[in-house]
Design a protein around this motif. Structure first.
Motif, PDB file in Angstrom:
ATOM      1  N   GLN A   1      -5.518   4.647  -3.165  1.00  0.00           N
ATOM      2  CA  GLN A   1      -4.351   3.852  -2.796  1.00  0.00           C
ATOM      3  C   GLN A   1      -4.094   2.775  -3.833  1.00  0.00           C
ATOM      4  O   GLN A   1      -4.991   2.400  -4.577  1.00  0.00           O
ATOM      5  CB  GLN A   1      -4.517   3.234  -1.421  1.00  0.00           C
ATOM      6  CG  GLN A   1      -5.676   2.277  -1.301  1.00  0.00           C
ATOM      7  CD  GLN A   1      -5.817   1.762   0.113  1.00  0.00           C
ATOM      8  OE1 GLN A   1      -4.842   1.571   0.820  1.00  0.00           O
ATOM      9  NE2 GLN A   1      -7.041   1.521   0.529  1.00  0.00           N
ATOM     10  N   ARG A   2      -2.854   2.326  -3.880  1.00  0.00           N
ATOM     11  CA  ARG A   2      -2.492   1.202  -4.732  1.00  0.00           C
ATOM     12  C   ARG A   2      -2.118   0.049  -3.817  1.00  0.00           C
ATOM     13  O   ARG A   2      -1.314   0.198  -2.911  1.00  0.00           O
ATOM     14  CB  ARG A   2      -1.320   1.550  -5.639  1.00  0.00           C
ATOM     15  CG  ARG A   2      -0.989   0.449  -6.639  1.00  0.00           C
ATOM     16  CD  ARG A   2       0.183   0.802  -7.547  1.00  0.00           C
ATOM     17  NE  ARG A   2       0.071   2.087  -8.189  1.00  0.00           N
ATOM     18  CZ  ARG A   2      -0.601   2.337  -9.315  1.00  0.00           C
ATOM     19  NH1 ARG A   2      -1.265   1.364  -9.905  1.00  0.00           N
ATOM     20  NH2 ARG A   2      -0.631   3.547  -9.839  1.00  0.00           N
ATOM     21  N   SER A   3      -2.742  -1.105  -4.052  1.00  0.00           N
ATOM     22  CA  SER A   3      -2.465  -2.280  -3.254  1.00  0.00           C
ATOM     23  C   SER A   3      -2.488  -3.500  -4.169  1.00  0.00           C
ATOM     24  O   SER A   3      -3.457  -3.696  -4.910  1.00  0.00           O
ATOM     25  CB  SER A   3      -3.526  -2.425  -2.154  1.00  0.00           C
ATOM     26  OG  SER A   3      -3.306  -3.595  -1.404  1.00  0.00           O
TER      27      SER A   3
ATOM     28  N   ASP B   1     -10.266   9.089  -0.886  1.00  0.00           N
ATOM     29  CA  ASP B   1      -8.934   8.514  -0.708  1.00  0.00           C
ATOM     30  C   ASP B   1      -8.627   7.583  -1.864  1.00  0.00           C
ATOM     31  O   ASP B   1      -9.521   7.020  -2.488  1.00  0.00           O
ATOM     32  CB  ASP B   1      -8.755   7.843   0.650  1.00  0.00           C
ATOM     33  CG  ASP B   1      -9.554   6.580   0.840  1.00  0.00           C
ATOM     34  OD1 ASP B   1      -9.432   5.668   0.011  1.00  0.00           O
ATOM     35  OD2 ASP B   1     -10.287   6.491   1.833  1.00  0.00           O
TER      36      ASP B   1
ATOM     37  N   GLU C   1      -5.312  11.092   0.670  1.00  0.00           N
ATOM     38  CA  GLU C   1      -6.709  11.397   0.936  1.00  0.00           C
ATOM     39  C   GLU C   1      -6.900  12.899   0.907  1.00  0.00           C
ATOM     40  O   GLU C   1      -5.955  13.658   1.106  1.00  0.00           O
ATOM     41  CB  GLU C   1      -7.190  10.790   2.252  1.00  0.00           C
ATOM     42  CG  GLU C   1      -6.541  11.337   3.482  1.00  0.00           C
ATOM     43  CD  GLU C   1      -7.080  10.680   4.752  1.00  0.00           C
ATOM     44  OE1 GLU C   1      -7.588   9.552   4.689  1.00  0.00           O
ATOM     45  OE2 GLU C   1      -6.995  11.320   5.798  1.00  0.00           O
TER      46      GLU C   1
ATOM     47  N   ALA D   1      -0.413   6.226  -0.849  1.00  0.00           N
ATOM     48  CA  ALA D   1      -1.834   6.524  -0.674  1.00  0.00           C
ATOM     49  C   ALA D   1      -2.013   8.011  -0.399  1.00  0.00           C
ATOM     50  O   ALA D   1      -1.094   8.690   0.054  1.00  0.00           O
ATOM     51  CB  ALA D   1      -2.403   5.695   0.471  1.00  0.00           C
TER      52      ALA D   1
ATOM     53  N   MET E   1      -2.557  10.233  -6.064  1.00  0.00           N
ATOM     54  CA  MET E   1      -1.591   9.521  -5.226  1.00  0.00           C
ATOM     55  C   MET E   1      -0.330  10.367  -5.082  1.00  0.00           C
ATOM     56  O   MET E   1       0.018  11.140  -5.974  1.00  0.00           O
ATOM     57  CB  MET E   1      -1.286   8.152  -5.822  1.00  0.00           C
ATOM     58  CG  MET E   1      -2.501   7.242  -5.711  1.00  0.00           C
ATOM     59  SD  MET E   1      -2.310   5.572  -6.342  1.00  0.00           S
ATOM     60  CE  MET E   1      -0.784   5.044  -5.659  1.00  0.00           C
TER      61      MET E   1
ATOM     62  N   VAL F   1       0.870  -1.170   0.000  1.00  0.00           N
ATOM     63  CA  VAL F   1       0.000   0.000   0.000  1.00  0.00           C
ATOM     64  C   VAL F   1       0.909   1.223   0.000  1.00  0.00           C
ATOM     65  O   VAL F   1       1.246   1.754   1.034  1.00  0.00           O
ATOM     66  CB  VAL F   1      -0.939   0.017   1.224  1.00  0.00           C
ATOM     67  CG1 VAL F   1      -1.811   1.251   1.195  1.00  0.00           C
ATOM     68  CG2 VAL F   1      -1.783  -1.229   1.287  1.00  0.00           C
TER      69      VAL F   1
END
Length: 143
Positions: free
Chosen positions: A65-67, A63, A21, A19, A39, A16
């Motif tokens: 995020q990359r996961s 928000d 927000e 990220a 991001m 993660v």
């Protein structure tokens, strides 16, 4: 032992990464409003466009995020249901690895997922569908 713990912690952080927000106000003036969050590394952006009426401004949160290779964006009212009536909405991922959404959820104020043709998936976008009832509290999309 300590090296293994550090390696595991770094691997978890990498899953993660970058990220971000951003809070924004939904203004119920009947005009088209927009909000975006990017991001930290600039690799992907989530855009939200809406038109709402009723009441006063509400604070919402976005928000991104990359996961595990997927970009996920969540847009919603953080602490309570919305009392606004949405005349339209759309959310879009830009800079995602995949060319289509693999997942999207749209929630109403009762905590129920909207079903059927209340929303439409189109590539990397989720848009209001023909049977959208105007009640919106959260949108989540992922590539």
């Amino acid at each position: 032992m300590q090296i293994a713990i550090v390696v595991c912690a770094l691997a978890a952080l990498a899953l993660v990464a970058h990220a971000a927000e951003s809070p924004f106000n939904v203004r119920p003036n009947g005009r088209i409003g927009t909000a975006s969050v990017t991001m930290e590394d600039g690799s992907a952006t989530c855009h939200f466009q809406y038109q709402a009426v009723g009441g006063t401004n509400e604070e919402w949160m976005m928000d991104i995020q990359r996961s595990r290779g997927h970009v996920t964006c969540t847009i919603g009212r953080p602490s309570q249901a919305s009392y606004l009536l949405f005349q339209s909405f759309s959310a879009k991922l830009e800079g995602a690895v995949n060319r289509e959404l693999s997942f999207a959820e749209v929630w109403d104020n009762d905590g129920a997922l909207l079903q059927g043709d209340a929303f439409v998936l189109d590539g990397l976008s989720v848009n209001m569908g023909k049977n959208f009832g105007g009640i919106l509290s959260r949108v989540t999309l992922s590539d």
